[in-house]
Write a protein that holds these residues in place. Structure first.
Motif, short mmCIF file in Angstrom:
data_model
loop_
_atom_site.label_atom_id
_atom_site.label_comp_id
_atom_site.label_asym_id
_atom_site.label_seq_id
_atom_site.Cartn_x
_atom_site.Cartn_y
_atom_site.Cartn_z
N GLU A 1 52.03 35.23 35.67
CA GLU A 1 51.68 36.04 36.84
C GLU A 1 52.33 37.41 36.94
N ALA B 1 50.28 40.72 36.39
CA ALA B 1 49.26 40.98 37.41
C ALA B 1 49.89 41.50 38.69
N GLU C 1 44.70 35.91 38.25
CA GLU C 1 43.78 36.20 39.35
C GLU C 1 44.37 35.75 40.69
N ASP D 1 41.19 28.69 42.45
CA ASP D 1 41.99 29.51 43.37
C ASP D 1 43.47 29.51 43.02
N ARG E 1 46.99 38.26 41.60
CA ARG E 1 46.40 39.53 42.06
C ARG E 1 46.00 39.42 43.53
N ARG E 2 45.32 38.34 43.89
CA ARG E 2 44.89 38.17 45.28
C ARG E 2 46.09 38.06 46.22
#
Length: 259
Positions: free
Chosen positions: A129, A132, A42, A168, A45-46
């Motif tokens: 990672e 993603a 996640e 985060d 991705r951000r």
């Protein structure tokens, strides 16, 4: 994380941007932009969405640490994988020239998990990672590449790291240090991890500098050329020349700027 690429970005310009409610630091030089997204899919991705918006790149590169699944791979080995698989959904990304399969796991992989991933996917390394980043880049029509460095060997058991990763993607270093301090049996592994991380960081930064230098000279690599072959004094194995993502039965980010 910034410590993974600190030798590379020491003299780069830095600015702060905000995307999806999170602030990122962008490191830039004349030919590339680098963003440190944190740990996990996640967070990756951000970060990918943010760096694409800010830099409008021609290529997005997932760069960072990876764990070895192949016992022959040692700390500091640079891997430019030809295939990235997402263990969560079976999506495969065929990059092209490179060595072996990199599998992206949803959790930090210990010794037993590494063995299972190696058998299930025929992979030689694991990260959290790259898959993603690949899916995020290709969803927006961007070229994708990956450059990873081995930071822990196949039989190395990482201290329980998942519990210290914030929502985060940031690693909570103080909490981790406090946890380890009260558990002497983890001291040896933690010291080894710190030593290996420093070695891996130097190797990754050198590899990224070479990668960007190769691209800045506008020399098109042959389909089967792997940067890792020039950086590692071992046979890097078979090559592949395809380049697409698909769903099969099994699935930090840098960018090359527009010229």
């Amino acid at each position: 994380m910034e410590r993974e690429v600190r030798p590379l970005i020491r003299d780069w310009k830095v600015r702060t941007v905000e995307h999806g409610g999170r602030r990122f630091r962008l490191f830039e030089n004349a030919e590339a932009t680098l963003i440190c997204g944190g740990i996990g899919a996640e967070a990756a991705r951000r970060a990918t969405e943010s760096v694409i918006r800010e830099a409008n790149p021609v290529r997005v590169i997932s760069a960072g640490f990876a764990g070895a699944l192949d016992p022959a791979l040692q700390v500091g080995h640079v891997l430019e994988p030809r295939t990235v698989i997402n263990a969560a959904d079976g999506v495969r990304t065929e990059i092209g020239g490179g060595e072996g399969v990199l599998v992206s796991s949803a959790t930090v992989a210990g010794k037993e998990q590494k063995s299972r991933l190696s058998k299930a996917y025929g992979a030689i390394a694991v990260d959290m990672e790259a898959a993603a980043v690949a899916q995020g880049a290709q969803a927006r029509g961007m070229q994708f590449g990956a450059l990873k460095v081995i930071s822990d060997v196949a039989d190395f058991n990482l201290p329980a790291g998942d519990r210290f990763v914030a929502a985060d993607g940031r690693f909570q270093s103080v909490r981790f240090a406090s946890y380890v301090a009260l558990r002497p049996w983890l001291w040896g592994a933690t010291i080894s991890l710190a030593r290996n991380s420093a070695k891996a960081s130097r190797a990754l930064s050198d590899a990224l500098a070479s990668y960007l230098g190769r691209e800045s000279r506008n020399r098109e690599a042959a389909p089967d050329e792997s940067l890792a072959a020039a950086l590692n004094p071992i046979n890097t194995g078979p090559r592949s020349a395809s380049g697409h993502t698909y769903v099969g039965p099994e699935v930090h980010t840098g960018v090359k700027q527009q010229q």
